[in-house]
Design a protein around this motif. Structure first.
Motif, PDB file in Angstrom:
ATOM      1  N   MET A 105      -8.530  -7.028 -11.296  1.00  0.00           N
ATOM      2  CA  MET A 105      -7.768  -6.166 -10.400  1.00  0.00           C
ATOM      3  C   MET A 105      -7.976  -4.708 -10.792  1.00  0.00           C
ATOM      4  SD  MET A 105      -4.104  -8.197  -9.999  1.00  0.00           S
ATOM      5  CE  MET A 105      -3.447  -6.966  -8.846  1.00  0.00           C
ATOM      6  N   SER A 106      -7.490  -3.835  -9.916  1.00  0.00           N
ATOM      7  CA  SER A 106      -7.478  -2.404 -10.174  1.00  0.00           C
ATOM      8  C   SER A 106      -6.021  -1.953 -10.127  1.00  0.00           C
ATOM      9  CB  SER A 106      -8.303  -1.674  -9.106  1.00  0.00           C
ATOM     10  OG  SER A 106      -8.237  -0.272  -9.284  1.00  0.00           O
ATOM     11  N   LEU A 107      -5.731  -0.764 -10.627  1.00  0.00           N
ATOM     12  CA  LEU A 107      -4.367  -0.255 -10.507  1.00  0.00           C
ATOM     13  C   LEU A 107      -3.995  -0.068  -9.043  1.00  0.00           C
ATOM     14  CD1 LEU A 107      -4.204   2.416 -13.371  1.00  0.00           C
ATOM     15  CD2 LEU A 107      -3.053   0.198 -13.299  1.00  0.00           C
ATOM     16  N   VAL A 108      -4.945   0.425  -8.258  1.00  0.00           N
ATOM     17  CA  VAL A 108      -4.700   0.667  -6.838  1.00  0.00           C
ATOM     18  C   VAL A 108      -5.749  -0.064  -6.008  1.00  0.00           C
ATOM     19  CG1 VAL A 108      -4.410   2.406  -5.036  1.00  0.00           C
ATOM     20  CG2 VAL A 108      -3.790   2.955  -7.404  1.00  0.00           C
ATOM     21  N   GLY A 109      -5.282  -0.741  -4.973  1.00  0.00           N
ATOM     22  CA  GLY A 109      -6.184  -1.473  -4.087  1.00  0.00           C
ATOM     23  C   GLY A 109      -5.375  -2.405  -3.213  1.00  0.00           C
ATOM     24  N   PRO A 110      -5.993  -3.027  -2.227  1.00  0.00           N
ATOM     25  CA  PRO A 110      -5.273  -3.971  -1.367  1.00  0.00           C
ATOM     26  C   PRO A 110      -4.655  -5.086  -2.204  1.00  0.00           C
ATOM     27  CG  PRO A 110      -7.454  -3.494  -0.487  1.00  0.00           C
ATOM     28  CD  PRO A 110      -7.412  -2.906  -1.850  1.00  0.00           C
ATOM     29  N   ARG A 111      -3.410  -5.430  -1.913  1.00  0.00           N
ATOM     30  CA  ARG A 111      -2.755  -6.491  -2.673  1.00  0.00           C
ATOM     31  C   ARG A 111      -3.478  -7.815  -2.456  1.00  0.00           C
ATOM     32  NH1 ARG A 111      -0.373  -6.508  -6.865  1.00  0.00           N
ATOM     33  NH2 ARG A 111       0.984  -8.259  -6.326  1.00  0.00           N
ATOM     34  N   PRO A 112      -3.707  -8.591  -3.524  1.00  0.00           N
ATOM     35  CA  PRO A 112      -4.381  -9.887  -3.379  1.00  0.00           C
ATOM     36  C   PRO A 112      -3.460 -10.914  -2.739  1.00  0.00           C
ATOM     37  CG  PRO A 112      -3.658  -9.601  -5.645  1.00  0.00           C
ATOM     38  CD  PRO A 112      -3.341  -8.305  -4.929  1.00  0.00           C
ATOM     39  N   GLU A 113      -3.997 -11.663  -1.807  1.00  0.00           N
ATOM     40  CA  GLU A 113      -3.209 -12.684  -1.115  1.00  0.00           C
ATOM     41  C   GLU A 113      -3.641 -14.071  -1.567  1.00  0.00           C
ATOM     42  OE1 GLU A 113      -0.715 -12.510   0.854  1.00  0.00           O
ATOM     43  OE2 GLU A 113      -0.710 -10.545   1.834  1.00  0.00           O
TER      44      GLU A 113
END
Length: 200
Positions: A105-113
């Motif tokens: 993951m990254s600190l900022v990015g689309p939330r994983p679904e």
């Protein structure tokens, strides 16, 4: 992308080390409050469609997913006493710093679904959204920070989420991907911290 990874590590490594004692305190609190593991792991879809296990502090009773829907609403009886506080201040999300350190993951990015919801992404949007690492926060996280309250009045949680909330989230996800930059990331981190502090 390499610069973004350096940006993530620059903030995540010292942040994780600073928060490590609090991880221990929260872990003890969770264990004393209810039986079950400290962490909650759930399969999510990451960059390029690669699945991974997202980490959170457990805020619900053991095996909660076997006792109800994957979506939770305000007042859900499965949420533990300490879980209500952890959720209110987003402290349950802190273990995702481990996902960031691992490069999932990254600190900022689309939330994983979860996979079931990714199946409902329109194909073109899916290509855009999954082209970048998922994040802990983004525009949608801020806009839907009270998502549990929105879901509370729905008669069919799954249908309401898929038909009403998910399409709006996807618009925010695409907006982020198409306009992403270090400045945007930094501003979203500051806005996220501020939205949490406002609750205290």
């Amino acid at each position: 992308m390499r610069f973004k990874r350096c940006f993530d590590l620059f903030f995540t490594v010292p942040g994780f080390l600073f928060l490590l004692p609090f991880f221990g305190i929260i872990a003890c609190w969770i264990k004393l409050d209810s039986p079950g593991p400290v962490f909650f792991r759930q399969k999510r879809i990451g960059q390029y469609g690669k699945p991974f296990n997202v980490l959170k502090f457990r805020t619900m009773v053991k095996d909660a997913e076997k006792k109800g829907a994957k979506i939770t609403v305000s007042g859900d009886a499965r949420i533990t006493r300490c879980g209500r506080i952890l959720r209110k201040y987003k402290l349950d999300e802190l273990p995702q710093l481990i996902n960031v350190l691992k490069g999932e993951m990254s600190l900022v990015g689309p939330r994983p679904e979860v996979p079931e919801y990714v199946e409902h992404y329109p194909e073109e949007m899916k290509k855009i959204v999954l082209s970048v690492p998922p994040g802990i926060t983004d525009y949608a996280s801020l806009e839907f920070r009270n998502e549990n309250d929105l879901l509370k009045g729905a008669s069919d949680l799954q249908a309401f989420y898929i038909n009403e909330i998910l399409p709006k989230k996807l618009e925010y996800y695409v907006r982020y991907v198409e306009n992403r930059s270090i400045i945007v990331d930094f501003s979203l981190i500051i806005r996220t911290i501020w939205s949490i502090l406002k609750k205290t």
